[in-house]
Each structure stands twice: as structure tokens, then as C-alpha cells.
Design an enzyme around this catalytic site. Structure first.
Site, short mmCIF file in Angstrom:
data_model
loop_
_atom_site.label_atom_id
_atom_site.label_comp_id
_atom_site.label_asym_id
_atom_site.label_seq_id
_atom_site.Cartn_x
_atom_site.Cartn_y
_atom_site.Cartn_z
N HIS A 119 0.79 -1.23 0.00
CA HIS A 119 0.00 0.00 0.00
C HIS A 119 0.83 1.29 0.00
O HIS A 119 0.53 2.24 0.73
CB HIS A 119 -0.96 0.01 1.19
CG HIS A 119 -2.03 -1.04 1.14
ND1 HIS A 119 -2.52 -1.56 -0.03
CD2 HIS A 119 -2.73 -1.66 2.14
CE1 HIS A 119 -3.48 -2.44 0.24
NE2 HIS A 119 -3.62 -2.54 1.54
N HIS A 193 -9.66 2.27 0.45
CA HIS A 193 -9.63 1.13 1.36
C HIS A 193 -10.76 1.19 2.38
O HIS A 193 -10.54 0.91 3.58
CB HIS A 193 -8.26 1.06 2.04
CG HIS A 193 -7.81 -0.32 2.38
ND1 HIS A 193 -8.56 -1.16 3.18
CD2 HIS A 193 -6.71 -1.01 2.03
CE1 HIS A 193 -7.90 -2.31 3.31
NE2 HIS A 193 -6.79 -2.25 2.61
N GLU A 331 -11.56 -3.56 -2.90
CA GLU A 331 -10.61 -2.54 -3.35
C GLU A 331 -10.39 -2.72 -4.84
O GLU A 331 -9.74 -3.68 -5.26
CB GLU A 331 -9.28 -2.71 -2.60
CG GLU A 331 -9.40 -2.67 -1.10
CD GLU A 331 -8.32 -3.48 -0.41
OE1 GLU A 331 -7.13 -3.22 -0.65
OE2 GLU A 331 -8.65 -4.39 0.35
C1 BGC Z 1 -4.63 -6.43 2.01
C2 BGC Z 1 -4.57 -7.13 3.35
C3 BGC Z 1 -4.12 -6.13 4.38
C4 BGC Z 1 -5.11 -4.98 4.38
C5 BGC Z 1 -4.72 -3.89 5.34
C6 BGC Z 1 -5.62 -5.34 2.11
O1 BGC Z 1 -5.68 -4.66 0.90
O2 BGC Z 1 -4.94 -7.31 0.98
O3 BGC Z 1 -3.68 -8.23 3.32
O4 BGC Z 1 -4.03 -6.68 5.63
O5 BGC Z 1 -5.20 -4.43 3.11
O6 BGC Z 1 -3.45 -3.46 5.10
#
Ligand code: BGC
Length: 367
Positions: A119, A193, A331
């Protein structure tokens, strides 16, 4: 409170208001913008990380409830590790070994998820203060957020100018329009998110929500949740959501992929009717309240994540706690680790090009 586009201290239908939300640890002020549509649906968004802080939508009896997880204060977002409601970038999801090669040069990113980058890195777009501007558009109230991600930030090449426009429409949709331009070749993958619980945030698990995903294939992962490169047919697997199925119906079975994810934490390859126009990606129904969420997008994939890493420790809005699987995320995105996977659709943005994607969360009810 400053009122924009409407008079009064409390949000009026068809209005946008702005209020102070706190400060960053460096003392920079953060604001909260509340968009309200003519039906009374309300979206509150902060310019810290561009996070959707609350989203109040009606049930089948017209009763509003907040359907996203989040925090009451700016500090909550400053300390957040779950990306509640945030804009994620420069690269949403994982990049294997926190590196990739672009034009023969290795770009090295921070390892913030085991060996991988997740991310956008340590200080991703979710921890940036965005410049905000309220716009009144023909179909609703909009908030434009802009951010300049500097050349080299978190290891990514190129000055990336990013704009995200949130619009709350009078038809109870939250549209998110992402744009970006660069002055050097780079990789971009932006998403939002939000963690949804259509019964109401903080009201328990989401295993009874009925989900449909328009995907014939998904990308299986290894133990560190990096795609193996295979595009696997969903037929006969717990990843077949082509017919609406309860999220919890198969989640704890002995499927190897579900064990690796601790539940669903996978990218689904969307069936799309056109490359340019948004297609329906997913539809979720919460049977007790009748709330329905449809996700429409121009993106080729969607990460379906069932909040497997939520641990109930964070204090959420109104003192709510958020245990494991108390929300789900959809997402919209390019596939994880695309910079290292030549067979996946390209995420490279070149100077002179414009990155432009649209995702819309549409709310309605079923009787
Ligand atoms: C990921 C997860 C992660 C979450 C928070 C999601 O997009 O796929 O593995 O724990 O985001 O970071």
C-alpha cells in the site's frame, strides 16, 4: 465551522460543510468535509489520507446507519495501521521483495509487510495531507483532493500529481475519480480502502452478507500473499461468487488459498463489458437491513478482503470495536505485484499520459 454551499451549522441536504478535525503530529491542521445529498445520505471525508470517515446510508425502512469502519478523531487516522477508508497509493496492494525493475533500473521500496511493500510504503498516500476543494457538480456534492508525490518518495520514480474527486450523488452513490500525471516513467495503482459493514459499523461480523463478484478467475497467492502468476478459474472453488453467496458460507473450509489468506484476501479478475466504461464488479446484500452495495469500476481487478487481520484492539467510532471479519473491503485495482509480473496488465504511467480510473459505490435497498 465554515459552511460551503449551504447555510447553517448542521449539514443541510445537498450541501458540503467543513470543520476542523485535529492536527498531524507535526502540527498541520486536518479538516473533515461532510457532503450531504438531497435524500439525507451523508459522506464525511478527511483530507488526511483522503479517508472516508463515515458513510450514512438508509436501510429498507429509510433508517440511516454508518456503514464504514473508522475513527472519531484525526489521531485515530494518524495511528491507523488498517487503512480505514483511506486513499491508497502510489501502489495499492503488494510488490514482491519491495522492488521492481523499470527501464533497466531497480527501484527499491521499503519493506513494510514482511519482505514486501504494501500500500505505498511506510508513509503512503493514506498518511499524506491532501489539498481539498469543494465543488458543486451537476449530480451532487464533490470534494477534490490533490497531492504531489515527489520524485523518489517511498522509492517511486517521478513527480506524480494526483487528484481524487469524491462525489456524493443524489442517487446515493459515492463516486471516486482518480487522475494522475508524471514527469518520469513510474508505476501507479490507486484505490480506496473502505471497510464496509452494511448492517452498521461495529455491529458484528459480515459473514451473513450475500456477495456476488463478476469474476471467472482470481489470482492465487503464495504464503506472503504475492500472486503466483497463475490466473485460476473459480469454478468449483470457494472463490466462485458468480452467484450471490453468503461471505461466510465457505470461508473456513480447507481450501489452501483461504488458509493462506486467513479468509478472503485475494484479487479477482473482473469480467468487463468495456475498457473505457465502468462495469459492475460486485454486489453485496445485507439481508436483515436490506442494504445493497454495488461496486462499479473501470479497473481490471478487485481485492476482496474479509478483515482477517482486524484484531478488535483499535477503538473505533462511538467506542465501537472491530474484531476479525467485522467488515469487508472491495478494493478496485490493478493486480497485486504487477510491476514484477509481465503477464499482468501494465501499471506503468509515462510522461504525457494521464492515469484515469473511476470507481462508484452505489447504495440501494432490497425489500
Ligand atoms: C490487504 C490485506 C491487508 C489490508 C490492510 C488489504 O488490501 O490485501 O492483506 O491486511 O489491506 O493493510
Amino acid at each position: 465551522m465554515t459552511t460551503l454551499g449551504a447555510i447553517g451549522a448542521t449539514p443541510q441536504p445537498g450541501s458540503a460543510t467543513k470543520k476542523a478535525f485535529g492536527n498531524t503530529p507535526e502540527g498541520q491542521p486536518i479538516d473533515l468535509y461532510v457532503l450531504t445529498n438531497r435524500g439525507g445520505t451523508e459522506a464525511a471525508i478527511t483530507n488526511y489520507g483522503g479517508a472516508v470517515v463515515s458513510l450514512k446510508v438508509p436501510d429498507r425502512n429509510g433508517k440511516l446507519a454508518d456503514v464504514v469502519l473508522g475513527y472519531d478523531t484525526a489521531d485515530g487516522y494518524v495511528n491507523d495501521k488498517s487503512y480505514f477508508g483511506a486513499i491508497v497509493g502510489r501502489y495499492g496492494n503488494r510488490i514482491a521483495h519491495a522492488q521492481f525493475v523499470l527501464d533497466g533500473k531497480t527501484c527499491t521500496l521499503a519493506k513494510n509487510n514482511g519482505e514486501n511493500s504494501l500500500h505505498g510504503g511506510i508513509k503512503g498516500f493514506n498518511k499524506a495531507v491532501w489539498t481539498a476543494k469543494v465543488l458543486s457538480t451537476k449530480d451532487g456534492q464533490s470534494l477534490e483532493l490533490s497531492y504531489l508525490s515527489k520524485d523518489g518518495e517511498e522509492g517511486f520514480p517521478g513527480n506524480l500529481k494526483v487528484s481524487v474527486i469524491y462525489t456524493l450523488t443524489d442517487a446515493n452513490a459515492l463516486r471516486i475519480e482518480y487522475s494522475a500525471t508524471t514527469d518520469k516513467r513510474t508505476v501507479v495503482n490507486l484505490t480506496n480502502h473502505s471497510y464496509f459493514n452494511l448492517a452498521e459499523q461495529g455491529s458484528g461480523d459480515i459473514l451473513g452478507h450475500q456477495l456476488m463478484i463478476q469474476a471467472d478467475k482470481f489470482t492465487p497467492v503464495d504464503a506472503s500473499l504475492i500472486p503466483t502468476g497463475e490466473l485460476r478459474d473459480v469454478t468449483g472453488t470457494p472463490f466462485d461468487f458468480r452467484k450471490s453467496t453468503a461471505i461466510g458460507a465457505r470461508i473456513d473450509g480447507d481450501d489452501e488459498q483461504l488458509k493462506l489468506g486467513g479468509g478472503y484476501d485475494h484479487n479477482f479478475i473482473l469480467r468487463r463489458s468495456s475498457d473505457l466504461r465502468a462495469s459492475l464488479a460486485a454486489r453485496v446484500v445485507e439481508p436483515t437491513t436490506g442494504r445493497v452495495l454495488e461496486v462499479w469500476t473501470t479497473e481490471p481487478g478487485v481485492q476482496f478482503y474479509t478483515g482477517n487481520f482486524l484484531d478488535g484492539k483499535a477503538t473505533g467510532k462511538g467506542g465501537a470495536t472491530y474484531p476479525r471479519r467485522s467488515a469487508f473491503c472491495l478494493e478496485t485495482q490493478h493486480y497485486p505485484d504487477s510491476p514484477n509480473q509481465p503477464k499482468f496488465p501494465s501499471v506503468v504511467l509515462k510522461p504525457g499520459e494521464r492515469y484515469h480510473t473511476i470507481t462508484t459505490y452505489r447504495f440501494s435497498v432490497e425489500k
